[in-house]
Design a protein around this motif. Structure first.
Motif, PDB file in Angstrom:
ATOM      1  N   THR A 144      -0.589  -8.689 -14.645  1.00 28.28           N
ATOM      2  CA  THR A 144       0.320  -8.181 -13.622  1.00 28.28           C
ATOM      3  C   THR A 144       1.579  -9.034 -13.585  1.00 28.28           C
ATOM      4  OG1 THR A 144      -0.646  -9.554 -11.888  1.00 28.28           O
ATOM      5  CG2 THR A 144      -1.598  -7.381 -12.223  1.00 28.28           C
ATOM      6  N   THR A 145       2.610  -8.497 -13.001  1.00 26.51           N
ATOM      7  CA  THR A 145       3.849  -9.237 -12.820  1.00 26.51           C
ATOM      8  C   THR A 145       3.860  -9.876 -11.442  1.00 26.51           C
ATOM      9  OG1 THR A 145       5.025  -7.345 -11.895  1.00 26.51           O
ATOM     10  CG2 THR A 145       5.030  -7.579 -14.296  1.00 26.51           C
ATOM     11  N   HIS A 146       4.789 -10.784 -11.239  1.00 22.97           N
ATOM     12  CA  HIS A 146       4.929 -11.447  -9.942  1.00 22.97           C
ATOM     13  C   HIS A 146       5.151 -10.423  -8.835  1.00 22.97           C
ATOM     14  CE1 HIS A 146       5.654 -15.092  -7.590  1.00 22.97           C
ATOM     15  NE2 HIS A 146       6.672 -14.476  -7.020  1.00 22.97           N
ATOM     16  N   GLY A 147       6.017  -9.425  -9.110  1.00 22.22           N
ATOM     17  CA  GLY A 147       6.265  -8.390  -8.110  1.00 22.22           C
ATOM     18  C   GLY A 147       5.039  -7.569  -7.813  1.00 22.22           C
ATOM     19  N   SER A 148       4.246  -7.274  -8.832  1.00 21.24           N
ATOM     20  CA  SER A 148       3.009  -6.519  -8.638  1.00 21.24           C
ATOM     21  C   SER A 148       2.015  -7.317  -7.800  1.00 21.24           C
ATOM     22  CB  SER A 148       2.402  -6.166  -9.992  1.00 21.24           C
ATOM     23  OG  SER A 148       1.176  -5.503  -9.834  1.00 21.24           O
ATOM     24  N   ASP A 149       1.944  -8.630  -8.037  1.00 21.25           N
ATOM     25  CA  ASP A 149       1.052  -9.477  -7.239  1.00 21.25           C
ATOM     26  C   ASP A 149       1.485  -9.480  -5.775  1.00 21.25           C
ATOM     27  OD1 ASP A 149      -0.327 -10.092  -9.533  1.00 21.25           O
ATOM     28  OD2 ASP A 149       0.506 -12.107  -9.755  1.00 21.25           O
ATOM     29  N   ARG A 150       2.779  -9.518  -5.538  1.00 20.10           N
ATOM     30  CA  ARG A 150       3.276  -9.496  -4.159  1.00 20.10           C
ATOM     31  C   ARG A 150       2.907  -8.176  -3.481  1.00 20.10           C
ATOM     32  NH1 ARG A 150       7.990 -10.847  -5.181  1.00 20.10           N
ATOM     33  NH2 ARG A 150       7.869 -13.044  -4.598  1.00 20.10           N
ATOM     34  N   ARG A 151       2.988  -7.101  -4.223  1.00 19.17           N
ATOM     35  CA  ARG A 151       2.620  -5.790  -3.682  1.00 19.17           C
ATOM     36  C   ARG A 151       1.131  -5.752  -3.339  1.00 19.17           C
ATOM     37  NH1 ARG A 151       2.724  -0.183  -6.948  1.00 19.17           N
ATOM     38  NH2 ARG A 151       2.952   1.289  -5.232  1.00 19.17           N
ATOM     39  N   ARG A 152       0.317  -6.297  -4.212  1.00 17.97           N
ATOM     40  CA  ARG A 152      -1.116  -6.346  -3.939  1.00 17.97           C
ATOM     41  C   ARG A 152      -1.415  -7.210  -2.713  1.00 17.97           C
ATOM     42  NH1 ARG A 152      -1.322  -5.040  -9.316  1.00 17.97           N
ATOM     43  NH2 ARG A 152      -3.059  -3.636  -9.830  1.00 17.97           N
ATOM     44  N   ALA A 153      -0.731  -8.332  -2.599  1.00 17.86           N
ATOM     45  CA  ALA A 153      -0.936  -9.201  -1.441  1.00 17.86           C
ATOM     46  C   ALA A 153      -0.573  -8.479  -0.149  1.00 17.86           C
ATOM     47  CB  ALA A 153      -0.115 -10.478  -1.598  1.00 17.86           C
ATOM     48  N   ASP A 154       0.497  -7.695  -0.173  1.00 19.52           N
ATOM     49  CA  ASP A 154       0.906  -6.951   1.013  1.00 19.52           C
ATOM     50  C   ASP A 154      -0.116  -5.879   1.360  1.00 19.52           C
ATOM     51  OD1 ASP A 154       3.000  -6.211   3.045  1.00 19.52           O
ATOM     52  OD2 ASP A 154       2.908  -4.334   1.930  1.00 19.52           O
ATOM     53  N   VAL A 155      -0.625  -5.167   0.371  1.00 16.93           N
ATOM     54  CA  VAL A 155      -1.639  -4.145   0.631  1.00 16.93           C
ATOM     55  C   VAL A 155      -2.915  -4.787   1.163  1.00 16.93           C
ATOM     56  CG1 VAL A 155      -3.136  -2.418  -0.465  1.00 16.93           C
ATOM     57  CG2 VAL A 155      -0.693  -2.469  -0.986  1.00 16.93           C
ATOM     58  N   ALA A 156      -3.267  -5.967   0.666  1.00 20.13           N
ATOM     59  CA  ALA A 156      -4.448  -6.663   1.181  1.00 20.13           C
ATOM     60  C   ALA A 156      -4.336  -6.892   2.684  1.00 20.13           C
ATOM     61  CB  ALA A 156      -4.645  -7.986   0.449  1.00 20.13           C
ATOM     62  N   VAL A 157      -3.166  -7.312   3.151  1.00 16.87           N
ATOM     63  CA  VAL A 157      -2.963  -7.533   4.577  1.00 16.87           C
ATOM     64  C   VAL A 157      -3.089  -6.231   5.354  1.00 16.87           C
ATOM     65  CG1 VAL A 157      -1.328  -8.282   6.347  1.00 16.87           C
ATOM     66  CG2 VAL A 157      -1.500  -9.555   4.207  1.00 16.87           C
ATOM     67  N   ARG A 158      -2.405  -5.181   4.882  1.00 15.48           N
ATOM     68  CA  ARG A 158      -2.442  -3.895   5.588  1.00 15.48           C
ATOM     69  C   ARG A 158      -3.872  -3.338   5.635  1.00 15.48           C
ATOM     70  NH1 ARG A 158       2.112  -5.624   5.648  1.00 15.48           N
ATOM     71  NH2 ARG A 158       1.110  -6.604   7.429  1.00 15.48           N
ATOM     72  N   ALA A 159      -4.594  -3.471   4.527  1.00 12.71           N
ATOM     73  CA  ALA A 159      -5.956  -2.959   4.480  1.00 12.71           C
ATOM     74  C   ALA A 159      -6.875  -3.752   5.415  1.00 12.71           C
ATOM     75  CB  ALA A 159      -6.488  -3.014   3.048  1.00 12.71           C
ATOM     76  N   ALA A 160      -6.719  -5.081   5.432  1.00 15.01           N
ATOM     77  CA  ALA A 160      -7.536  -5.917   6.323  1.00 15.01           C
ATOM     78  C   ALA A 160      -7.226  -5.602   7.785  1.00 15.01           C
ATOM     79  CB  ALA A 160      -7.298  -7.389   6.027  1.00 15.01           C
ATOM     80  N   GLU A 161      -5.976  -5.345   8.090  1.00 16.44           N
ATOM     81  CA  GLU A 161      -5.612  -4.965   9.464  1.00 16.44           C
ATOM     82  C   GLU A 161      -6.291  -3.662   9.870  1.00 16.44           C
ATOM     83  OE1 GLU A 161      -1.148  -6.997   9.788  1.00 16.44           O
ATOM     84  OE2 GLU A 161      -1.374  -4.908   9.153  1.00 16.44           O
ATOM     85  N   ASN A 162      -6.364  -2.703   8.945  1.00 18.44           N
ATOM     86  CA  ASN A 162      -7.022  -1.441   9.253  1.00 18.44           C
ATOM     87  C   ASN A 162      -8.507  -1.642   9.548  1.00 18.44           C
ATOM     88  OD1 ASN A 162      -4.558  -0.310   8.698  1.00 18.44           O
ATOM     89  ND2 ASN A 162      -5.302   1.187   7.219  1.00 18.44           N
ATOM     90  N   GLY A 163      -9.166  -2.465   8.726  1.00 20.16           N
ATOM     91  CA  GLY A 163     -10.576  -2.730   8.966  1.00 20.16           C
ATOM     92  C   GLY A 163     -10.812  -3.484  10.258  1.00 20.16           C
ATOM     93  N   ALA A 164      -9.963  -4.456  10.537  1.00 13.70           N
ATOM     94  CA  ALA A 164     -10.109  -5.253  11.757  1.00 13.70           C
ATOM     95  C   ALA A 164      -9.907  -4.407  13.003  1.00 13.70           C
ATOM     96  CB  ALA A 164      -9.129  -6.424  11.744  1.00 13.70           C
ATOM     97  N   ALA A 171      -4.603 -12.149  -0.889  1.00 14.50           N
ATOM     98  CA  ALA A 171      -5.773 -12.122  -0.022  1.00 14.50           C
ATOM     99  C   ALA A 171      -5.350 -12.098   1.434  1.00 14.50           C
ATOM    100  CB  ALA A 171      -6.664 -13.342  -0.273  1.00 14.50           C
ATOM    101  N   ALA A 172      -6.239 -11.551   2.255  1.00 17.11           N
ATOM    102  CA  ALA A 172      -5.998 -11.539   3.693  1.00 17.11           C
ATOM    103  C   ALA A 172      -7.320 -11.654   4.430  1.00 17.11           C
ATOM    104  CB  ALA A 172      -5.278 -10.269   4.113  1.00 17.11           C
ATOM    105  N   LEU A 173      -7.282 -12.325   5.559  1.00 13.26           N
ATOM    106  CA  LEU A 173      -8.398 -12.395   6.490  1.00 13.26           C
ATOM    107  C   LEU A 173      -7.827 -12.168   7.881  1.00 13.26           C
ATOM    108  CD1 LEU A 173     -11.314 -13.073   7.396  1.00 13.26           C
ATOM    109  CD2 LEU A 173     -10.601 -15.479   7.476  1.00 13.26           C
ATOM    110  N   VAL A 174      -8.237 -11.069   8.506  1.00 15.32           N
ATOM    111  CA  VAL A 174      -7.760 -10.737   9.855  1.00 15.32           C
ATOM    112  C   VAL A 174      -8.928 -10.907  10.819  1.00 15.32           C
ATOM    113  CG1 VAL A 174      -6.751  -8.977  11.327  1.00 15.32           C
ATOM    114  CG2 VAL A 174      -6.035  -9.149   8.938  1.00 15.32           C
ATOM    115  N   CYS A 175      -8.773 -11.822  11.767  1.00 16.35           N
ATOM    116  CA  CYS A 175      -9.791 -12.117  12.775  1.00 16.35           C
ATOM    117  C   CYS A 175      -9.281 -11.591  14.113  1.00 16.35           C
ATOM    118  CB  CYS A 175     -10.052 -13.620  12.844  1.00 16.35           C
ATOM    119  SG  CYS A 175     -10.606 -14.339  11.276  1.00 16.35           S
ATOM    120  N   PRO A 176      -9.575 -10.344  14.451  1.00 14.43           N
ATOM    121  CA  PRO A 176      -8.888  -9.703  15.581  1.00 14.43           C
ATOM    122  C   PRO A 176      -9.213 -10.307  16.927  1.00 14.43           C
ATOM    123  CG  PRO A 176     -10.667  -8.312  14.774  1.00 14.43           C
ATOM    124  CD  PRO A 176     -10.521  -9.429  13.788  1.00 14.43           C
TER     125      PRO A 176
END
Length: 268
Positions: A2-22, A120-125
């Motif tokens: 992956t590229t640096h930009g692709s990794d940043r996109r994945r990191a952002d989706v990780a946060v959004r997805a963790a927020e949805n689950g939380a 990666a993301a960890l959301v502790c609501p």
């Protein structure tokens, strides 16, 4: 690759997805729950776990529809692919805490490429805490994370993390003995990802187990620690991977002592 930009996109989706689950998890927190057991008396699951995993997976697949998802619940994969991108999900890490009304739980999501976390993301609501890591570093509620700078084991706090089942309580006892004799104190919070996040934030100086852990309990937190300047190895002192036996995490300053404690848990 992956590229640096692709990794940043994945990191952002990780946060959004963790927020949805939380959001799913907190909606049912401290309400009457139907609790089931899986492999043992302490291995519990609720509909909130399952529903949160669905919410996380749906958010990931909006952006990355063809990438595999490894997760604790439902029909998700249970093994991390050796090659290519994948996602690792724990919809509610710390389910026992969740069921008991204890706020130490969270939704963890890690994006990996060739088995290595790139976001990666960890959301502790219930704690109002969001940990995240990616190409730009590691953060807690938007503030940069850095591991503790303590160098004295006798001023350090180390966590015996993960879970020793009832047939391995001798190892659990040795773990606590090693930690209380080598370090200033120990803490156990019952949520492995949160405990790893606390190493990344400097609230703990180390976390240790001799067991082979599940990737959904660990990979996001390992990414946080490494991006915050810490070290995570296996019992041999080699770089930790999702399939390693044992997990030894520290601020780096006291790693040799934490590693010695981890090795002693086996009683060899």
């Amino acid at each position: 690759m992956t590229t640096h930009g692709s990794d940043r996109r994945r990191a952002d989706v990780a946060v959004r997805a963790a927020e949805n689950g939380a959001a799913i998890a907190i909606d049912s927190f401290r309400t009457p729950l139907e609790v089931e057991t899986k492999a043992g008396k302490t291995d519990v699951v609720t509909d909130a776990d399952r529903n949160a995993q669905v919410a996380v997976t749906e958010r990931i697949r909006e952006t990355f529809p063809d990438e595999p998802v490894v997760g604790e619940e439902n029909d998700a994969l249970k093994r991390v692919p050796d090659e290519g991108p994948a996602w690792i999900v724990d919809p509610i890490d710390g389910t026992n805490n969740y069921v008991d009304g204890t706020p130490a739980f969270g939704t963890a999501v890690a994006a990996v490429v060739d088995g290595e976390p790139v976001g990666a993301a960890l959301v502790c609501p219930a704690l109002s805490d969001t940990y995240r890591s990616g190409p730009d570093g590691a953060f807690l509620n938007g503030d940069p994370l850095s591991v503790s700078q303590r160098t004295d084991p006798e001023r350090s706090i180390v966590c015996p993390t993960f879970w020793w089942d009832f047939d391995r309580r001798g190892e659990y006892a040795r773990a606590t003995r090693e930690l209380v004799t080598r370090f200033g104190d120990l803490r156990r919070h019952g949520c492995t990802q949160l405990e790893l996040g606390m190493v990344a934030s400097g609230a703990l100086q180390g976390a240790v187990t001799n067991l082979r852990t599940n990737p959904w309990d660990t990979v996001a937190g390992v990414g946080l620690i490494r991006n915050a300047g810490g070290i995570v190895t296996d019992l041999e002192g080699e770089r930790w991977r999702h399939d390693s036996r044992g997990l030894v995490a520290s601020n780096g300053e006291i790693h040799d002592e934490v590693l010695a404690a981890a090795r002693a848990i086996d009683g060899e």
